[in-house]
Design an enzyme around this catalytic site. Sequence first.
Site, PDB file in Angstrom:
ATOM      1  N   ARG A 165      16.200  24.344  55.154  1.00  0.00           N
ATOM      2  CA  ARG A 165      15.426  23.457  56.034  1.00  0.00           C
ATOM      3  C   ARG A 165      14.118  24.117  56.484  1.00  0.00           C
ATOM      4  NH1 ARG A 165      18.607  21.249  53.827  1.00  0.00           N
ATOM      5  NH2 ARG A 165      20.402  20.060  54.556  1.00  0.00           N
ATOM      6  N   SER A 213      22.005  15.104  60.691  1.00  0.00           N
ATOM      7  CA  SER A 213      22.592  16.216  61.463  1.00  0.00           C
ATOM      8  C   SER A 213      21.673  16.591  62.618  1.00  0.00           C
ATOM      9  CB  SER A 213      22.758  17.446  60.579  1.00  0.00           C
ATOM     10  OG  SER A 213      23.643  17.164  59.534  1.00  0.00           O
ATOM     11  N   GLU A 285      17.800  20.545  64.326  1.00  0.00           N
ATOM     12  CA  GLU A 285      17.195  20.238  63.018  1.00  0.00           C
ATOM     13  C   GLU A 285      16.106  19.160  63.174  1.00  0.00           C
ATOM     14  OE1 GLU A 285      19.891  20.025  59.660  1.00  0.00           O
ATOM     15  OE2 GLU A 285      18.672  18.428  58.770  1.00  0.00           O
TER      16      GLU A 285
HETATM   17  C1  LIG Z   1      21.951   8.756  57.344  1.00  0.00           C
HETATM   18  C2  LIG Z   1      21.149  10.028  57.206  1.00  0.00           C
HETATM   19  C3  LIG Z   1      21.518  10.988  56.282  1.00  0.00           C
HETATM   20  C4  LIG Z   1      20.774  12.176  56.154  1.00  0.00           C
HETATM   21  N1  LIG Z   1      21.169  13.095  55.232  1.00  0.00           N
HETATM   22  C5  LIG Z   1      20.430  14.221  55.068  1.00  0.00           C
HETATM   23  C6  LIG Z   1      20.801  15.193  54.084  1.00  0.00           C
HETATM   24  O1  LIG Z   1      21.783  15.058  53.382  1.00  0.00           O
HETATM   25  N2  LIG Z   1      20.020  16.285  53.952  1.00  0.00           N
HETATM   26  C7  LIG Z   1      18.902  16.488  54.706  1.00  0.00           C
HETATM   27  O2  LIG Z   1      18.203  17.485  54.522  1.00  0.00           O
HETATM   28  N3  LIG Z   1      18.529  15.579  55.656  1.00  0.00           N
HETATM   29  C8  LIG Z   1      19.259  14.466  55.846  1.00  0.00           C
HETATM   30  N4  LIG Z   1      18.891  13.556  56.798  1.00  0.00           N
HETATM   31  C9  LIG Z   1      17.707  13.830  57.637  1.00  0.00           C
HETATM   32  C10 LIG Z   1      16.387  13.238  57.085  1.00  0.00           C
HETATM   33  O3  LIG Z   1      16.623  12.170  56.199  1.00  0.00           O
HETATM   34  C11 LIG Z   1      15.541  14.295  56.378  1.00  0.00           C
HETATM   35  O4  LIG Z   1      15.169  15.352  57.233  1.00  0.00           O
HETATM   36  C12 LIG Z   1      14.253  13.700  55.784  1.00  0.00           C
HETATM   37  O5  LIG Z   1      13.657  14.634  54.936  1.00  0.00           O
HETATM   38  C13 LIG Z   1      13.246  13.192  56.804  1.00  0.00           C
HETATM   39  O6  LIG Z   1      12.289  12.433  56.082  1.00  0.00           O
HETATM   40  P1  LIG Z   1      11.508  11.202  56.689  1.00  0.00           P
HETATM   41  O7  LIG Z   1      10.657  10.611  55.635  1.00  0.00           O
HETATM   42  O8  LIG Z   1      12.458  10.279  57.367  1.00  0.00           O
HETATM   43  O9  LIG Z   1      10.585  11.956  57.743  1.00  0.00           O
HETATM   44  P2  LIG Z   1      10.381  11.695  59.300  1.00  0.00           P
HETATM   45  O10 LIG Z   1      11.692  11.694  59.999  1.00  0.00           O
HETATM   46  O11 LIG Z   1       9.495  10.533  59.508  1.00  0.00           O
HETATM   47  O12 LIG Z   1       9.605  13.025  59.706  1.00  0.00           O
HETATM   48  C14 LIG Z   1      10.283  14.272  59.730  1.00  0.00           C
HETATM   49  C15 LIG Z   1       9.222  15.363  59.849  1.00  0.00           C
HETATM   50  O13 LIG Z   1       8.463  15.398  58.664  1.00  0.00           O
HETATM   51  C16 LIG Z   1       7.094  15.234  58.959  1.00  0.00           C
HETATM   52  N5  LIG Z   1       6.478  14.439  57.894  1.00  0.00           N
HETATM   53  C17 LIG Z   1       6.844  13.218  57.448  1.00  0.00           C
HETATM   54  N6  LIG Z   1       6.022  12.813  56.470  1.00  0.00           N
HETATM   55  C18 LIG Z   1       5.111  13.799  56.300  1.00  0.00           C
HETATM   56  C19 LIG Z   1       3.964  13.967  55.476  1.00  0.00           C
HETATM   57  N7  LIG Z   1       3.557  13.031  54.598  1.00  0.00           N
HETATM   58  N8  LIG Z   1       3.245  15.116  55.592  1.00  0.00           N
HETATM   59  C20 LIG Z   1       3.626  16.088  56.470  1.00  0.00           C
HETATM   60  N9  LIG Z   1       4.681  15.974  57.282  1.00  0.00           N
HETATM   61  C21 LIG Z   1       5.415  14.844  57.206  1.00  0.00           C
HETATM   62  C22 LIG Z   1       7.040  14.517  60.301  1.00  0.00           C
HETATM   63  O14 LIG Z   1       5.816  14.759  61.000  1.00  0.00           O
HETATM   64  C23 LIG Z   1       8.239  15.128  60.997  1.00  0.00           C
HETATM   65  O15 LIG Z   1       7.895  16.369  61.566  1.00  0.00           O
HETATM   66  C24 LIG Z   1      19.630  12.382  56.962  1.00  0.00           C
HETATM   67  C25 LIG Z   1      19.253  11.404  57.906  1.00  0.00           C
HETATM   68  C26 LIG Z   1      20.001  10.235  58.024  1.00  0.00           C
HETATM   69  C27 LIG Z   1      19.574   9.194  59.027  1.00  0.00           C
END
Ligand SMILES: Cc1cc2nc3c(=O)[nH]c(=O)nc-3n(C[C@H](O)[C@H](O)[C@H](O)COP(=O)(O)OP(=O)(O)OC[C@H]3O[C@@H](n4cnc5c(N)ncnc54)[C@H](O)[C@@H]3O)c2cc1C
Length: 289
Positions: A165, A213, A285
């Site tokens: 992460r 998480s 996280e």
């Molecule tokens: C049901 C569920 C299951 C999940 N399973 C997992 C899993 O198995 N493994 C895992 O690692 N995570 C998991 N997650 C957490 C999450 O999906 C990840 O951390 C994911 O990578 C976040 O991406 P997002 O597009 O939703 O970003 P956001 O939540 O919108 O943003 C997260 C961070 O990334 C930054 N960000 C977003 N886009 C950009 C960009 N273009 N440039 C720079 N920074 C950016 C944001 O500023 C913020 O700091 C899960 C979440 C849910 C709800």
Amino acid sequence: MSLPEEQIVPWHTVSSIRAGMGNVPIIRPKTAADLTEALQHYVHLGTRLIPLGNGTNLIGSDTDYPDLVGVKTTGLDKISLLDNDLFLLESGVFLPAFICTVARTGHGGMAALSGIPTTIGGALAMNAGANGSSISDFTVEINGIDLVSGAMWQWHTGEGGWGYRRSPVPPTVCITSAVLKLSPCTAAIERKAIETELERRRRVTPKGRSCGSVFRNPDSAPAGKLLEESGCKGMECGVFSVSQQHANWIVNLSGLPGKAEDCLALATRMKKMVNDKFGIQLQLEWRVC
Ligand SMILES: Cc1cc2nc3c(=O)[nH]c(=O)nc-3n(C[C@H](O)[C@H](O)[C@H](O)COP(=O)(O)OP(=O)(O)OC[C@H]3O[C@@H](n4cnc5c(N)ncnc54)[C@H](O)[C@@H]3O)c2cc1C
């Protein structure tokens, strides 16, 4: 070319757990050119910017942030095949859809990540991963713009910076696109691997809206085990509760908007209970606005 219109939205609309009762202006660029122009415009004005992906790891705020602009990237969803197994993806591409689409054309290897509900930008910022694999394993190049200087930013294979992460992308950079390298695959076998992973996820994912998480796993034991043994399951605050299915998940079962303060207060209580029982300091996280 014109600047995307600013819209003022409640924070909870950009957080998948629906946390955050304050308001924030956001823009939704639809093309890479619009995104670049908008970022340069705001950088020139000295406006604070925050990239927003799918909101699946993001807790909003209960405070109005009139002087910050959220850059929602989900409209930037172009995928181009560069060469054999190299794909150029805009930052708003939805990872599960990409994995399914390219599997049909014989490009695979990413089935383990097919259930993470993330944009490419969010996945690269968080180094999202599952089943022992993470997005860093497939990343060859990342392109972005520094939100303070307006300068282009790039990362290439071999430059390192990845960990559990942990990503080489600085928090001040908005990712605009990335190049991923997949492997040749047999479409039917890859589809089966994706279906198996999605079925596994359906079984184990706690019910209710969430942001995944809450805490990273410390080296000593999974955070879920420590939290369960500390008695956290079922604790509540506002619309949020600790899932009965997995103690490292806070869920919003009603789906109603809730205060970020409640969500974070619950996480703080969970952290304290683990520290009191095991002397281990869990690390959040989530990204908190
Ligand atoms: C049901 C569920 C299951 C999940 N399973 C997992 C899993 O198995 N493994 C895992 O690692 N995570 C998991 N997650 C957490 C999450 O999906 C990840 O951390 C994911 O990578 C976040 O991406 P997002 O597009 O939703 O970003 P956001 O939540 O919108 O943003 C997260 C961070 O990334 C930054 N960000 C977003 N886009 C950009 C960009 N273009 N440039 C720079 N920074 C950016 C944001 O500023 C913020 O700091 C899960 C979440 C849910 C709800």
